[in-house]
Scaffold this motif. Structure first.
Motif, mmCIF file in Angstrom:
data_model
loop_
_atom_site.group_PDB
_atom_site.id
_atom_site.type_symbol
_atom_site.label_atom_id
_atom_site.label_comp_id
_atom_site.label_asym_id
_atom_site.label_seq_id
_atom_site.Cartn_x
_atom_site.Cartn_y
_atom_site.Cartn_z
ATOM 1 N N ILE A 252 0.857 -1.177 0.000
ATOM 2 C CA ILE A 252 0.000 0.000 0.000
ATOM 3 C C ILE A 252 0.898 1.234 0.000
ATOM 4 O O ILE A 252 1.733 1.391 0.896
ATOM 5 N N PRO A 253 0.756 2.137 -0.965
ATOM 6 C CA PRO A 253 1.638 3.312 -1.027
ATOM 7 C C PRO A 253 1.581 4.188 0.211
ATOM 8 O O PRO A 253 2.593 4.732 0.644
ATOM 9 N N GLN A 254 0.385 4.328 0.821
ATOM 10 C CA GLN A 254 0.241 5.200 1.981
ATOM 11 C C GLN A 254 -0.934 4.725 2.822
ATOM 12 O O GLN A 254 -1.991 4.387 2.290
ATOM 13 N N ASP A 289 1.911 -0.847 -7.875
ATOM 14 C CA ASP A 289 1.388 -2.209 -7.929
ATOM 15 C C ASP A 289 1.292 -2.741 -6.502
ATOM 16 O O ASP A 289 1.979 -2.255 -5.592
ATOM 17 N N GLY A 290 0.449 -3.737 -6.301
ATOM 18 C CA GLY A 290 0.144 -4.206 -4.951
ATOM 19 C C GLY A 290 1.008 -5.327 -4.440
ATOM 20 O O GLY A 290 0.643 -5.982 -3.454
ATOM 21 N N ASN A 291 2.152 -5.597 -5.097
ATOM 22 C CA ASN A 291 3.005 -6.731 -4.703
ATOM 23 C C ASN A 291 2.229 -8.040 -4.818
ATOM 24 O O ASN A 291 2.327 -8.936 -3.964
ATOM 25 N N ASP A 292 1.456 -8.165 -5.914
ATOM 26 C CA ASP A 292 0.670 -9.376 -6.143
ATOM 27 C C ASP A 292 0.998 -10.015 -7.489
ATOM 28 O O ASP A 292 0.140 -10.637 -8.129
ATOM 29 N N SER A 293 2.266 -9.849 -7.921
ATOM 30 C CA SER A 293 2.773 -10.473 -9.152
ATOM 31 C C SER A 293 2.097 -9.943 -10.407
ATOM 32 O O SER A 293 1.980 -10.646 -11.408
ATOM 33 N N CYS A 294 1.641 -8.690 -10.362
ATOM 34 C CA CYS A 294 1.053 -8.061 -11.541
ATOM 35 C C CYS A 294 2.176 -7.384 -12.320
ATOM 36 O O CYS A 294 2.646 -6.299 -11.958
ATOM 37 N N VAL A 295 2.615 -8.020 -13.400
ATOM 38 C CA VAL A 295 3.798 -7.594 -14.142
ATOM 39 C C VAL A 295 3.395 -6.939 -15.455
ATOM 40 O O VAL A 295 2.460 -7.380 -16.122
ATOM 41 N N GLY A 296 4.114 -5.868 -15.818
ATOM 42 C CA GLY A 296 3.877 -5.216 -17.101
ATOM 43 C C GLY A 296 3.627 -3.738 -16.949
ATOM 44 O O GLY A 296 3.876 -3.141 -15.901
ATOM 45 N N ASP A 297 3.126 -3.129 -18.024
ATOM 46 C CA ASP A 297 2.804 -1.702 -18.008
ATOM 47 C C ASP A 297 1.420 -1.500 -17.395
ATOM 48 O O ASP A 297 0.417 -2.010 -17.913
ATOM 49 N N LEU A 298 1.369 -0.766 -16.294
ATOM 50 C CA LEU A 298 0.108 -0.467 -15.627
ATOM 51 C C LEU A 298 -0.211 1.000 -15.879
ATOM 52 O O LEU A 298 0.566 1.884 -15.523
ATOM 53 N N ILE A 313 3.240 3.106 -15.318
ATOM 54 C CA ILE A 313 4.427 2.625 -14.607
ATOM 55 C C ILE A 313 4.755 1.227 -15.117
ATOM 56 O O ILE A 313 3.866 0.489 -15.539
ATOM 57 N N GLN A 314 6.021 0.887 -15.114
ATOM 58 C CA GLN A 314 6.458 -0.462 -15.476
ATOM 59 C C GLN A 314 6.583 -1.272 -14.195
ATOM 60 O O GLN A 314 7.457 -1.006 -13.352
ATOM 61 N N SER A 315 5.723 -2.249 -14.055
ATOM 62 C CA SER A 315 5.638 -3.001 -12.808
ATOM 63 C C SER A 315 6.348 -4.346 -12.911
ATOM 64 O O SER A 315 6.201 -5.069 -13.904
ATOM 65 N N LYS A 316 7.086 -4.679 -11.870
ATOM 66 C CA LYS A 316 7.664 -6.009 -11.720
ATOM 67 C C LYS A 316 6.830 -6.874 -10.783
ATOM 68 O O LYS A 316 7.202 -8.015 -10.490
ATOM 69 N N GLY A 317 5.727 -6.309 -10.304
ATOM 70 C CA GLY A 317 4.820 -7.064 -9.456
ATOM 71 C C GLY A 317 5.321 -7.314 -8.057
ATOM 72 O O GLY A 317 4.815 -8.185 -7.351
ATOM 73 N N MET A 318 6.292 -6.513 -7.614
ATOM 74 C CA MET A 318 6.915 -6.747 -6.309
ATOM 75 C C MET A 318 6.624 -5.640 -5.302
ATOM 76 O O MET A 318 7.209 -5.595 -4.237
ATOM 77 N N GLY A 319 5.743 -4.708 -5.648
ATOM 78 C CA GLY A 319 5.363 -3.657 -4.717
ATOM 79 C C GLY A 319 6.195 -2.399 -4.850
ATOM 80 O O GLY A 319 7.300 -2.311 -4.316
ATOM 81 N N SER A 320 5.692 -1.427 -5.576
ATOM 82 C CA SER A 320 6.376 -0.143 -5.728
ATOM 83 C C SER A 320 5.339 0.894 -6.136
ATOM 84 O O SER A 320 4.241 0.550 -6.577
ATOM 85 N N ALA A 321 5.692 2.176 -5.989
ATOM 86 C CA ALA A 321 4.757 3.238 -6.341
ATOM 87 C C ALA A 321 5.512 4.509 -6.684
ATOM 88 O O ALA A 321 6.632 4.728 -6.230
#
Length: 391
Positions: A252-254, A289-298, A313-321
């Motif tokens: 969760i970002p915040q 991304d929610g750190n739920d393995s959602c990979v790709g361009d979001l 954003i380019q997501s690796k699915g590991m939780g970032s914002a």
């Protein structure tokens, strides 16, 4: 005199901050104890101690805390870790009456449903949940149980509220193994919300929504809600299907909660703000991304009034914002400016679970010049009120 004025300003600022905090905390009122036996862990007295299959409840049976009609089965815990639950057969309904609190509040319900028939029951059965001010129909999935949130209504003064949960199907097959299973029902009450400091939006951090289930790690699905008044995500209408996620099981970002857009085509949220026409504002938000393995361009499309901006954003699915912002000028003749975030791309994890971009910490700020003008108007009105009292 300067020191006294400075100290007085600091004291007034601290008092105002404390008052705002107190108002915000009012929104967290809990209704956890309003329902009796909400998880069905207290079995009907007639259920055999060694029962492992569905137990059909007859007219003379009792389900602690609940009334029932039609075909209702009680499911006991099994060796694979399943919880005790209720299966709603043909015309099966359960209901319970609870008393609203003395104070007027909004009531939200969170619940889990599942199919006990597997892939053979993919299109058979839905759960209908209703109260005096609402009715929602929720499809039963074939893979695993799903957790949903719904707005029930707004009540107070100890009003008696009847919560009804029933089964619905459009198929002629009445095979009981295909009927929906219901468990883990949680009520939550939320009192009136106010704006936080320096934010023109209410619930911009999405902290006010349905409760999360203690035994669930998949978040809470929220179905379309055209009106923010009748939305389980308070002050925001819902487009498509979104997932309400918590910091215990997701990134969760915040704060403690955020929103993930999971239905792809036109999935998102929308609210509105009363703004001063031709004045400048800045819209800020976190996208991740929610750190739920959602990979790709979001990607999401953010809109404030007539201004549209796309963010990816380019997501690796590991939780970032990342934090984004853009400026716009209020141009509505009615004074009401729509604010929305929408995703048009459908994404899935490797196991086929729908996923998408996470939006959080939405802040709408007035320009410095407008803020100073508002503050001066407030101080002037305060002086006009205080002067006669001092004399």
């Amino acid at each position: 005199m300067g020191l006294r004025y400075c100290c007085r300003r600091i004291a007034m600022k601290k008092a105002a901050s404390t008052l705002v905090l107190q108002f915000l905390l009012l929104g967290f009122a809990s209704a956890a104890d309003l329902l009796q036996n909400p998880d069905f862990e207290t079995p009907p007295p007639g259920v055999p101690a060694n029962s492992t299959g569905p137990f059909l409840l007859w007219q003379n049976d009792t389900l602690p805390g609940w009334s029932f009609s039609g075909e209702v089965y009680y499911l006991t815990a099994s060796g694979d870790g399943q919880r005790r639950a209720v299966q709603l057969g043909q015309d099966g309904t359960i209901n319970q009456t609870f008393a609203a609190s003395a104070d007027y509040a909004d009531y939200l319900v969170t619940f889990a449903i599942a199919s006990s028939g597997g892939a053979n029951c993919s299109s058979n059965g839905s759960v209908v949940i209703s109260a005096p001010d609402s009715r929602g129909v929720f499809p039963v999935g074939e893979k695993q149980r799903a957790v949903y949130g719904q707005f029930l209504g707004s009540w107070g003064d100890r009003e008696a509220i009847d919560l009804v949960i029933g089964s619905e199907t459009t198929e002629s097959d009445v095979n009981a193994t295909c009927w929906p299973v219901v468990d883990s029902i949680v009520l939550k009450s939320i009192t009136s919300l106010v704006k936080a400091n320096d934010n023109e939006l209410v619930n911009g951090g999405f902290e006010f929504g349905p409760d999360f289930l203690a035994d669930s790690n998949e978040g809470v699905l929220l179905q379309p809600a055209q009106s923010p008044v009748q939305s389980p995500l308070r002050e925001w209408s819902i487009l498509g299907t979104v997932k309400y996620i918590d910091s215990k099981h997701f990134f969760i970002p915040q704060g403690n909660a955020a929103v993930e857009f999971v239905s792809g085509n036109s999935s998102g949220i929308q609210t509105a703000a009363q703004l001063t026409k031709d004045s400048s504002y800045t819209l800020e938000f976190m996208l991740g991304d929610g750190n739920d393995s959602c990979v790709g361009d979001l990607e999401v499309r953010a809109q404030a009034g007539s201004v549209l901006q796309n963010y990816t954003i380019q997501s690796k699915g590991m939780g970032s914002a990342q934090k984004f912002s853009f400026k716009f000028k209020a141009d509505s003749d009615t004074g009401t400016t729509p604010i929305s975030f929408v995703s048009y791309v459908s994404s899935q994890t490797k196991d086929g679970t729908l996923c998408g971009p996470v939006v959080d910490d939405v802040v709408l700020r007035a320009s410095l010049g407008l803020k100073l003008a508002i503050q001066w108007r407030f101080l002037l009105s305060l002086l006009l009120f205080v002067a006669p009292v001092m004399n």
